[in-house]
Scaffold this active site. Structure first.
Site, PDB file in Angstrom:
ATOM      1  N   SER A 143     -22.873  32.230  28.459  1.00 37.00           N
ATOM      2  CA  SER A 143     -22.313  33.555  27.780  1.00 37.00           C
ATOM      3  C   SER A 143     -22.756  34.610  28.939  1.00 37.00           C
ATOM      4  O   SER A 143     -23.545  34.416  29.563  1.00 37.00           O
ATOM      5  CB  SER A 143     -23.170  33.791  26.482  1.00 37.00           C
ATOM      6  OG  SER A 143     -23.080  34.907  26.194  1.00 37.00           O
ATOM      7  N   TYR A 157     -31.468  34.291  22.716  1.00 36.77           N
ATOM      8  CA  TYR A 157     -30.215  33.692  23.138  1.00 36.77           C
ATOM      9  C   TYR A 157     -29.698  33.856  24.622  1.00 36.77           C
ATOM     10  O   TYR A 157     -29.308  33.000  25.266  1.00 36.77           O
ATOM     11  CB  TYR A 157     -29.150  34.255  22.309  1.00 36.77           C
ATOM     12  CG  TYR A 157     -27.673  33.696  22.293  1.00 36.77           C
ATOM     13  CD1 TYR A 157     -27.187  32.600  21.920  1.00 36.77           C
ATOM     14  CD2 TYR A 157     -26.754  34.692  23.022  1.00 36.77           C
ATOM     15  CE1 TYR A 157     -26.072  32.150  22.168  1.00 36.77           C
ATOM     16  CE2 TYR A 157     -25.522  34.356  23.257  1.00 36.77           C
ATOM     17  CZ  TYR A 157     -25.223  32.859  22.867  1.00 36.77           C
ATOM     18  OH  TYR A 157     -23.692  32.513  23.056  1.00 36.77           O
TER      19      TYR A 157
END
Length: 248
Positions: A143, A157
């Site tokens: 990501s 995250y």
């Protein structure tokens, strides 16, 4: 050679888009899922409608016994694995670090770091020439959060995806001489239902004005990058990343 792909978290969003593109390119496909049987069957029907030989296997890929069962089912029903897409992952609700519980942190790291490493381990055991395999390709779905840090949203995250980036580089070097390429993609703001897990299903629409290209991305755009990295067209690429984030 038959092309056999396993896509974790393969029933929705980026995983499903990747499976459909792989179907169009002649792969035999296993889509893995953890709990949503309805989504799995919907995607499986779509793959078979495209003419693909495909199966859907329920397994929690953060638990090694279930990973072992998943890979054995691929062996038995589809044949020798040639491609792995580590796409399964999760995210917590928007939160500061000083509000995060130990349970949340352990859950995020187990799903987003331990799971992909376990799946890569069992892929290497099948693909590596060191173990009698014929080679293969692994793509880890990271990501842009790994680079941006996601402050005031979900630093945990982002940290888990940073770990995946480091793992991608290390594994790529470890198995480069054994016929396996390992690469990653870093999606940015992509229109999928993944953002509902963070408590804000409209997150992309709210934030896309801050993307240099002025819009959020589509799962199909990420799938194109993944499937290219898996293919022979990327034969000299390993330990590298494609940022798919509209410039963000």
């Amino acid at each position: 050679m038959n092309k056999v792909i396993l896509i974790t978290g393969g029933t929705r969003g980026i995983g499903a888009a990747t499976a459909k593109l792989a179907a169009q390119q002649g792969y035999r496909i296993c889509i893995n899922y953890q709990s949503d049987e309805a989504a799995a069957q919907h995607t499986l029907q779509a793959l078979r409608a495209l003419g693909a030989e495909a199966i859907a296997v329920r397994a929690d890929v953060s638990i090694e016994d279930e990973v072992v069962r998943l890979f054995r089912q691929v062996d038995e029903e589809l044949g020798p694995l040639t491609a792995l897409v580590n796409n399964a992952g999760t995210v917590g609700h928007k939160s500061r670090v000083d509000e995060m519980s130990e349970f949340r942190l352990l859950s995020i790291m187990k799903s987003n770091v331990v799971g992909p490493i376990l799946c890569a381990k069992h892929a290497v055991l099948r693909m590596s020439t060191r173990h009698g395999g014929q080679g293969g390709s692994i793509v880890n779905v990271s990501s842009r959060a790994a680079v941006l840090g996601s402050p005031f949203e979900y630093v945990d995250y982002a940290a888990s995806k940073g770990a995946i980036d480091t793992f991608t580089q290390g594994l790529a070097k470890e198995v480069a001489g054994e016929g396996i390429r390992v690469n990653g993609v870093r999606p940015g703001l992509i229109h999928t239902d993944f953002h509902a897990l963070s408590g804000d299903p409209q997150r992309v629409s709210k934030m896309e004005s801050g993307v240099p290209m002025g819009r959020g991305g589509q799962a199909e755009e990420v799938a194109e990058g993944i499937v290219w990295l898996l293919s022979d067209k990327a034969s000299y690429a390993t330990g590298t990343f494609i940022d798919l984030s509209g410039g963000r």
